[in-house]
Design a protein around this motif. Structure first.
Motif, PDB file in Angstrom:
ATOM      1  N   ASP A 155      63.743  34.195  97.373  1.00 40.07           N
ATOM      2  CA  ASP A 155      64.144  32.913  97.975  1.00 40.07           C
ATOM      3  C   ASP A 155      64.971  33.126  99.239  1.00 40.07           C
ATOM      4  N   ASP A 156      65.859  34.121  99.220  1.00 41.61           N
ATOM      5  CA  ASP A 156      66.676  34.393 100.399  1.00 41.61           C
ATOM      6  C   ASP A 156      65.813  34.841 101.574  1.00 41.61           C
ATOM      7  N   ILE A 157      64.851  35.711 101.315  1.00 39.94           N
ATOM      8  CA  ILE A 157      63.965  36.173 102.389  1.00 39.94           C
ATOM      9  C   ILE A 157      63.159  35.018 102.948  1.00 39.94           C
ATOM     10  N   HIS A 158      62.697  34.135 102.057  1.00 40.86           N
ATOM     11  CA  HIS A 158      61.951  32.949 102.497  1.00 40.86           C
ATOM     12  C   HIS A 158      62.799  32.134 103.460  1.00 40.86           C
ATOM     13  N   GLY A 159      64.073  31.928 103.124  1.00 40.14           N
ATOM     14  CA  GLY A 159      64.952  31.154 103.990  1.00 40.14           C
ATOM     15  C   GLY A 159      65.230  31.864 105.304  1.00 40.14           C
ATOM     16  N   ARG A 160      65.422  33.186 105.268  1.00 43.90           N
ATOM     17  CA  ARG A 160      65.687  33.923 106.503  1.00 43.90           C
ATOM     18  C   ARG A 160      64.499  33.873 107.453  1.00 43.90           C
ATOM     19  N   VAL A 161      63.305  33.983 106.904  1.00 38.87           N
ATOM     20  CA  VAL A 161      62.114  33.918 107.759  1.00 38.87           C
ATOM     21  C   VAL A 161      62.055  32.577 108.465  1.00 38.87           C
ATOM     22  N   ARG A 162      62.312  31.511 107.752  1.00 44.24           N
ATOM     23  CA  ARG A 162      62.285  30.181 108.376  1.00 44.24           C
ATOM     24  C   ARG A 162      63.421  29.997 109.375  1.00 44.24           C
ATOM     25  N   ALA A 163      64.559  30.649 109.109  1.00 52.88           N
ATOM     26  CA  ALA A 163      65.730  30.438 109.965  1.00 52.88           C
ATOM     27  C   ALA A 163      65.684  31.268 111.244  1.00 52.88           C
ATOM     28  N   PHE A 164      65.179  32.494 111.188  1.00 50.92           N
ATOM     29  CA  PHE A 164      65.309  33.414 112.307  1.00 50.92           C
ATOM     30  C   PHE A 164      64.023  33.636 113.109  1.00 50.92           C
ATOM     31  N   LEU A 165      62.879  33.183 112.603  1.00 46.74           N
ATOM     32  CA  LEU A 165      61.641  33.329 113.353  1.00 46.74           C
ATOM     33  C   LEU A 165      61.218  31.987 113.928  1.00 46.74           C
ATOM     34  N   LYS A 166      60.374  32.048 114.941  1.00 45.21           N
ATOM     35  CA  LYS A 166      59.835  30.810 115.497  1.00 45.21           C
ATOM     36  C   LYS A 166      59.057  30.068 114.419  1.00 45.21           C
ATOM     37  N   GLU A 192      56.179  28.524 114.239  1.00 45.70           N
ATOM     38  CA  GLU A 192      54.768  28.860 114.054  1.00 45.70           C
ATOM     39  C   GLU A 192      54.604  30.287 113.510  1.00 45.70           C
ATOM     40  N   THR A 193      55.476  31.214 113.959  1.00 48.05           N
ATOM     41  CA  THR A 193      55.414  32.586 113.448  1.00 48.05           C
ATOM     42  C   THR A 193      55.804  32.641 111.975  1.00 48.05           C
ATOM     43  N   ALA A 194      56.871  31.942 111.632  1.00 45.27           N
ATOM     44  CA  ALA A 194      57.324  31.910 110.239  1.00 45.27           C
ATOM     45  C   ALA A 194      56.256  31.302 109.329  1.00 45.27           C
ATOM     46  N   GLN A 195      55.638  30.209 109.791  1.00 44.40           N
ATOM     47  CA  GLN A 195      54.624  29.549 108.975  1.00 44.40           C
ATOM     48  C   GLN A 195      53.417  30.467 108.754  1.00 44.40           C
ATOM     49  N   SER A 196      52.978  31.135 109.821  1.00 43.40           N
ATOM     50  CA  SER A 196      51.837  32.044 109.690  1.00 43.40           C
ATOM     51  C   SER A 196      52.150  33.182 108.720  1.00 43.40           C
ATOM     52  N   LEU A 197      53.346  33.753 108.835  1.00 46.96           N
ATOM     53  CA  LEU A 197      53.729  34.865 107.972  1.00 46.96           C
ATOM     54  C   LEU A 197      53.836  34.430 106.517  1.00 46.96           C
ATOM     55  N   LEU A 198      54.442  33.269 106.280  1.00 46.83           N
ATOM     56  CA  LEU A 198      54.614  32.798 104.906  1.00 46.83           C
ATOM     57  C   LEU A 198      53.281  32.410 104.277  1.00 46.83           C
ATOM     58  N   VAL A 199      52.420  31.779 105.058  1.00 43.26           N
ATOM     59  CA  VAL A 199      51.112  31.384 104.533  1.00 43.26           C
ATOM     60  C   VAL A 199      50.271  32.626 104.206  1.00 43.26           C
ATOM     61  N   ALA A 200      50.284  33.607 105.113  1.00 42.05           N
ATOM     62  CA  ALA A 200      49.544  34.840 104.855  1.00 42.05           C
ATOM     63  C   ALA A 200      50.094  35.564 103.631  1.00 42.05           C
ATOM     64  N   SER A 201      51.412  35.572 103.473  1.00 39.17           N
ATOM     65  CA  SER A 201      52.023  36.223 102.309  1.00 39.17           C
ATOM     66  C   SER A 201      51.661  35.504 101.026  1.00 39.17           C
ATOM     67  N   ALA A 202      51.693  34.162 101.057  1.00 40.56           N
ATOM     68  CA  ALA A 202      51.331  33.402  99.869  1.00 40.56           C
ATOM     69  C   ALA A 202      49.863  33.604  99.504  1.00 40.56           C
ATOM     70  N   ASP A 203      49.013  33.647 100.521  1.00 39.83           N
ATOM     71  CA  ASP A 203      47.583  33.871 100.278  1.00 39.83           C
ATOM     72  C   ASP A 203      47.351  35.260  99.685  1.00 39.83           C
ATOM     73  N   THR A 204      48.072  36.264 100.198  1.00 31.89           N
ATOM     74  CA  THR A 204      47.949  37.619  99.678  1.00 31.89           C
ATOM     75  C   THR A 204      48.388  37.691  98.220  1.00 31.89           C
ATOM     76  N   ALA A 205      49.526  37.076  97.907  1.00 33.55           N
ATOM     77  CA  ALA A 205      50.007  37.074  96.521  1.00 33.55           C
ATOM     78  C   ALA A 205      49.018  36.367  95.596  1.00 33.55           C
ATOM     79  N   HIS A 206      48.442  35.274  96.090  1.00 34.39           N
ATOM     80  CA  HIS A 206      47.438  34.550  95.294  1.00 34.39           C
ATOM     81  C   HIS A 206      46.221  35.440  95.024  1.00 34.39           C
ATOM     82  N   LYS A 207      45.791  36.181  96.025  1.00 32.87           N
ATOM     83  CA  LYS A 207      44.646  37.071  95.844  1.00 32.87           C
ATOM     84  C   LYS A 207      44.980  38.247  94.926  1.00 32.87           C
TER      85      LYS A 207
END
Length: 346
Positions: free
Chosen positions: A160-171, A173-188
């Motif tokens: 949860d902390d990493i999720h918040g840091r990604v949203r706080a410190f990255l742009k 669109e960059t944060a969204q792309s990274l989180l979506v790709a990570s969620a898709d990878t975990a789902h797979k």
């Protein structure tokens, strides 16, 4: 344009070689870390569901207990199966010795001498070195799993902390792309394990039924071993077919019967792995068989047995991230990945 493309390709190749060299040299660090990411992706839904209903530390304790129980269960199945079979192989050592001597005589009659080579390498010193290597491997394995579990515990605490840091410190669109790709990878990853488990059950059942039908000893054990080893692509199924063939040599006494057992077991493995599994997994886990084979042997070379287990998930993760970025989507399409589909909520 051509020079820029060549330069980018050259830089990418150099970077890939450098990463592979670093992964090989620092396998004690990166191998358990990669396996820990894989485990975190599998158990995070349970951890997330539990910590919404109870204190986070209690949820973590329950999640880790379940994860350790499952891993110990699979390891215990392999140990139990091979332990039962191993005792039989030791009891039939004289029969295998007779078979070996017959093979040596046949080879000598055809101008191929192996007795001298065998005597040169198979001696007391060789056996002592082998015993020391096995002992060292056991110690290394225990250390590997301890480090992996520590990574998993720390990772689950910080998701949860990493999720918040990604949203706080990255742009955004960059944060969204990274989180979506990570969620898709975990789902797979979870889908991969679901498919692998169902195919392992099917493979173990078919192999157990076949060995029972032909009268081979330890049919239940062969089914259990095939189920557990099927989680290691390519290498696991090969081991699960090789050892029943060795037992068939001693039990049936003819190479024709042993060859028939070996062929039938490989047919079962091939039908399940090459025909049934791709249709069950669907496009979500589509990956070129060549890429899968390369991933297994490449990561086995880098990290040993653990690399064989984690190689395909690493390939899935790489292709999934490539599919989520326009500049690299062609790699995912070329190597068998599918276009991004709706993914779980981030």
């Amino acid at each position: 344009m051509a020079s820029d493309s060549t330069l980018k390709t050259s830089v990418a190749l150099i970077a890939a070689v450098a990463i592979a060299a670093a992964a090989y040299q620092a396998s004690a660090v990166f191998a358990p870390l990669a396996l820990a990411f894989f485990i975190i992706a599998l158990v995070w839904p349970m951890q997330h569901w539990l910590q919404a209903r109870m204190p986070a530390l209690i949820a973590l304790l329950i999640t880790m207990t379940v994860a350790v129980f499952v891993m110990l269960g699979l390891a215990s199945l392999v140990v139990w199966g091979f332990g039962r079979v191993g005792r039989s192989l030791i009891a039939d050592a004289s029969r295998y010795q007779a078979i070996y001597e017959a093979v040596v005589v046949w080879l000598d009659g055809h101008g191929i001498s192996v007795a001298g080579l065998w005597a040169q390498h198979f001696n007391v010193d060789w056996m002592l070195r082998s015993a020391q290597q096995i002992t060292g491997r056991v110690n290394t394995t225990l250390s590997f799993w301890v480090i992996t579990l520590l990574y998993v515990i720390m990772g689950l605490i910080e998701v949860d902390d990493i999720h918040g840091r990604v949203r706080a410190f990255l742009k955004p669109e960059t944060a969204q792309s990274l989180l979506v790709a990570s969620a898709d990878t975990a789902h797979k990853f979870r889908r991969y394990v679901e498919v692998r488990t169902s195919m392992s059950l099917l493979t173990g059942t078919l192999i157990g039924a076949f060995t029972f039908a032909v009268g081979l000893q330890f049919a239940v054990e062969w089914g259990v071993i095939a189920f557990a080893l099927n989680y290691i692509p390519v290498i696991g199924p090969f081991i699960a077919t090789l050892f029943p063939t060795l037992l068939a040599i001693a039990q049936f006494g003819t190479w024709q019967a042993a060859l028939g057992v070996f062929i039938c077991l490989n047919i079962i493995q091939s039908v399940v792995g090459s025909y049934v599994e791709p249709r069950v997994s669907g496009r979500a886990l589509a990956i070129s068989p060549t890429v899968m084979l390369f991933a297994v042997f490449f990561w086995t070379f880098l990290w040993g047995l653990f690399g064989a287990f984690i190689g395909v998930p690493i390939a899935i993760a790489a292709l999934t991230f490539c599919a989520h970025y326009p500049s690299t989507r062609w790699i995912s399409d070329l190597l068998g990945g599918s276009a991004p589909k709706p993914v779980p909520r981030v």
